[in-house]
Design a protein around this motif. Structure first.
Motif, PDB file in Angstrom:
ATOM      1  N   ALA A 189       0.829  -1.212   0.000  1.00 60.20           N
ATOM      2  CA  ALA A 189       0.000   0.000   0.000  1.00 60.20           C
ATOM      3  C   ALA A 189       0.861   1.258   0.000  1.00 60.20           C
ATOM      4  N   LEU A 190       1.883   1.284   0.841  1.00 59.80           N
ATOM      5  CA  LEU A 190       2.750   2.465   0.915  1.00 59.80           C
ATOM      6  C   LEU A 190       3.553   2.646  -0.371  1.00 59.80           C
ATOM      7  N   ARG A 191       4.014   1.556  -0.951  1.00 61.62           N
ATOM      8  CA  ARG A 191       4.741   1.677  -2.225  1.00 61.62           C
ATOM      9  C   ARG A 191       3.819   2.178  -3.334  1.00 61.62           C
ATOM     10  N   PHE A 192       2.559   1.795  -3.288  1.00 60.24           N
ATOM     11  CA  PHE A 192       1.589   2.318  -4.249  1.00 60.24           C
ATOM     12  C   PHE A 192       1.515   3.840  -4.162  1.00 60.24           C
ATOM     13  N   PHE A 193       1.455   4.363  -2.928  1.00 59.08           N
ATOM     14  CA  PHE A 193       1.341   5.812  -2.752  1.00 59.08           C
ATOM     15  C   PHE A 193       2.655   6.537  -3.024  1.00 59.08           C
ATOM     16  N   VAL A 194       3.779   5.857  -2.848  1.00 64.99           N
ATOM     17  CA  VAL A 194       5.051   6.445  -3.297  1.00 64.99           C
ATOM     18  C   VAL A 194       4.978   6.678  -4.808  1.00 64.99           C
ATOM     19  N   GLY A 195       4.459   5.675  -5.535  1.00 71.49           N
ATOM     20  CA  GLY A 195       4.279   5.814  -6.974  1.00 71.49           C
ATOM     21  C   GLY A 195       3.304   6.916  -7.344  1.00 71.49           C
ATOM     22  N   VAL A 196       2.240   7.059  -6.558  1.00 71.56           N
ATOM     23  CA  VAL A 196       1.248   8.116  -6.805  1.00 71.56           C
ATOM     24  C   VAL A 196       1.906   9.492  -6.785  1.00 71.56           C
ATOM     25  N   PHE A 197       2.722   9.754  -5.768  1.00 70.12           N
ATOM     26  CA  PHE A 197       3.342  11.073  -5.623  1.00 70.12           C
ATOM     27  C   PHE A 197       4.510  11.281  -6.593  1.00 70.12           C
ATOM     28  N   GLU A 198       5.097  10.206  -7.090  1.00 75.50           N
ATOM     29  CA  GLU A 198       6.180  10.350  -8.065  1.00 75.50           C
ATOM     30  C   GLU A 198       5.658  10.398  -9.501  1.00 75.50           C
ATOM     31  N   ALA A 199       4.339  10.309  -9.658  1.00 74.19           N
ATOM     32  CA  ALA A 199       3.736  10.127 -10.984  1.00 74.19           C
ATOM     33  C   ALA A 199       4.168  11.175 -12.001  1.00 74.19           C
ATOM     34  N   SER A 200       4.167  12.429 -11.627  1.00 73.31           N
ATOM     35  CA  SER A 200       4.356  13.502 -12.602  1.00 73.31           C
ATOM     36  C   SER A 200       5.805  13.898 -12.800  1.00 73.31           C
ATOM     37  N   TRP A 201       6.723  13.323 -12.021  1.00 77.01           N
ATOM     38  CA  TRP A 201       8.074  13.863 -11.957  1.00 77.01           C
ATOM     39  C   TRP A 201       8.766  13.957 -13.316  1.00 77.01           C
ATOM     40  N   TYR A 202       8.911  12.844 -14.025  1.00 79.68           N
ATOM     41  CA  TYR A 202       9.766  12.852 -15.221  1.00 79.68           C
ATOM     42  C   TYR A 202       9.188  13.709 -16.351  1.00 79.68           C
ATOM     43  N   PRO A 203       7.888  13.581 -16.696  1.00 79.91           N
ATOM     44  CA  PRO A 203       7.332  14.495 -17.703  1.00 79.91           C
ATOM     45  C   PRO A 203       7.407  15.956 -17.269  1.00 79.91           C
ATOM     46  N   LEU A 204       7.172  16.220 -15.990  1.00 78.56           N
ATOM     47  CA  LEU A 204       7.211  17.600 -15.494  1.00 78.56           C
ATOM     48  C   LEU A 204       8.614  18.175 -15.588  1.00 78.56           C
TER      49      LEU A 204
END
Length: 554
Positions: A189-204
């Protein structure tokens, strides 16, 4: 809310230069005046154009006659950059490029720690078994994929210097909480939310670089930022080894728990500082380090580039018709899918699992040894970026993928001398070393429309991650480690596919660049045919050029 915080001087103010500042800049730097630009046109005869010119990406991007100084492709600055432009770029290198480097280092630190923790006691203490590791990695990717979609609306609309710090702080908190995980479900569950918050990083990150820099300036800086990925992987291994050796049992926590605690503590302050450090975009700049004059310079030096003030509504039919019917979405998307699927050997943790399977090293030793491959990644990025800048971006990509194919074939055969396996592991990071060149190219392809550029970068990245996530579960099953036969064969096949797609993308790119040559100060004609480029072939950017010139004449 942001406006209220600005009024009480907590958040930096958006800088909008006055007409007087604009006039001062134009008087001080004549090169930005429209009449000066018109005088710099190059008339190019294509009658004797070589067929080999197809392989030159910059054929229609480098005016050969108008520059007052020799124009080289590789260099930190362009020869015609004024001292003021160089000062601006140096500032951007610190507040944008270097800050993005720190963020990427932290992101990779927080991303790679799950593999280090897995071989350092997390598996036994939490009760992970079977394919739990690859499932956890897939859930992280699922969070990143699903939550990229809202950023199709958020990135073009909201200040970038608020979006990124909020996301960084979010994944820092989720990483910190992992030390309290008590069971596999909690970790997932926590790794899922780590992914959620990292979602926009590379395109941004690429969106911000493309908002401030010319296309040929992006590649080397994106390459520098990308080196942070390897530093993060190395640091994660060294931090895991130090945590196990020195902190195991301290205050009642295991070594792998301290690793998550330290990662969270490092992440949070860097994320928060971004509110005041990041420059946003030239049309919505709020950095305390950029002056109004530099905002004008940034806009003028990218005059033919994206203007993020003019946007259609997200659900406007014309916007999506332009995107969905354009090669600029589909060809880069196919190339990026092949790229993501071909770089799963490093991300799967195959190297560290192979080291552990040798039964020669302690947990700390395995973590230390696992830093060898990513450490070599620094050199691979430098080589690929240099090839891309001295030659062409497609050259850097093809060069990298050839090494990936060789390494994947060696690992697929498996029954080879151990030295050959070491060679394959050490060259495996070539697979991700060309990411900066590929995304810089996509950024360049979409440079004429900031809104479409943001959407295409996100859609391309989302689709690529989606394919990478489900294919990794199929071909890199944890129970088959470290000999992922299907995974290594799959990697070799996708690397070859990527090489083919690069030349397809080059064909479309050259066709578009020829239509847009006028925007780059090049007027094409053919003396043998006694005609110039067919006006009916004019692209959107050609029509944009005509509109700009009409306004200037008025």
């Amino acid at each position: 809310m942001f406006d209220v915080l600005r009024k009480i001087n907590i958040l930096p103010l958006v800088k909008e230069p006055s007409p007087e500042v604009y006039q001062q800049v134009l008087e001080k730097y004549p090169k930005y005046r429209e009449e000066e630009k018109d005088q710099g046109l190059e008339y190019r005869d294509e009658a004797n154009r070589s067929r080999w010119s197809f392989f030159d990406e910059y054929e229609y991007r480098l005016p050969r006659l108008t520059s007052s100084k020799p124009l080289t492709r590789f260099g930190w600055f362009d020869p015609d950059d004024t001292p003021a432009e160089k000062r601006l770029i140096m500032k951007l290198d610190i507040i944008l490029t270097l800050y993005c480097f720190l963020i990427y280092w932290i992101m990779k630190l927080d991303q790679a720690n799950i593999n280090n923790a897995y071989v350092s006691g997390l598996k036994e203490d939490i009760g992970l078994e079977g394919n739990d590791l690859v499932t956890t990695q897939a859930l992280y990717s699922a969070g990143a994929i699903i939550f990229q979609l809202p950023f199709i609306y958020i990135i073009p609309k909201f200040p970038k210097n608020y979006i990124l710090p909020i996301m960084v702080s979010g994944w820092g908190v989720m990483t910190l909480l992992l030390f309290e995980a008590k069971n596999p479900a909690g970790v997932k569950a926590l790794r899922f939310f780590v992914g959620v918050f990292e979602a926009s990083w590379y395109p941004l990150m690429h969106y911000m670089l493309g908002s401030w820099l010319k296309p040929r300036e992006i590649n080397r800086r994106a390459g520098f930022v990308y080196c942070a990925q390897f530093l993060g992987t190395i640091t994660s291994g060294l931090l895991a080894a130090a945590s196990i050796t020195h902190l195991d049992g301290y205050l009642g926590h295991k070594g792998w728990q301290w690793m998550f605690i330290l990662d969270g503590i490092i992440t949070l302050p860097v994320g928060i500082l971004g509110v005041w450090i990041l420059p946003g975009t030239p049309y919505r700049c709020s950095s305390i380090f950029i002056t109004e004059e530099e905002v004008v310079i940034a806009r003028e030096r990218l005059k033919r580039g994206p203007n993020d003030n003019h946007q259609l509504k997200l659900f406007d039919r014309q916007l999506w018709k332009n995107i969905l019917t354009s090669w600029k979405l589909w060809i880069p998307m196919l190339a990026d899918v092949a790229f993501w699927c071909s770089c799963q050997i490093p991300s799967s943790g195959a190297f560290i699992l192979w080291l552990k399977s040798l039964n020669r090293y302690t947990s700390a030793g395995v973590n230390n040894m696992s830093t060898i491959s990513p450490a070599l990644g620094f050199a691979w990025v430098a080589i690929v970026v240099t090839i891309a800048d001295y030659g062409n971006r497609w050259m850097g990509i093809v060069f990298a993928e050839i090494w990936v194919i060789i390494g994947a074939i060696i690992l697929a055969i498996w029954n080879v001398p151990e030295s050959a396996k070491w060679f394959a592991w050490c060259t495996s990071y070539f697979s991700i070393s060309m990411s900066a060149s590929l995304y810089s190219w996509i950024n360049d392809i979409c440079r004429h429309n900031a809104q479409e550029r943001a959407i295409i970068l996100l859609l391309v990245n989302t689709m690529a991650q989606t394919f990478s996530t489900w294919t990794s579960v199929v071909v890199f099953k944890t129970v088959e480690s470290p000999r992922y036969l299907k995974g290594y064969c799959f990697t070799a096949a996708l690397s070859f596919t990527l090489i083919c797609l690069v030349f397809v993308m080059l064909w479309f790119y050259k066709k578009q660049e020829r239509k847009d040559a006028r925007l780059n100060g090049i007027v094409l004609y053919n003396s043998e045919l006694a005609e110039t480029t067919d006006p009916s072939e004019a692209s959107e950017s050609d029509r944009k050029m005509d509109i700009i010139e009409q306004k200037c004449s008025i």
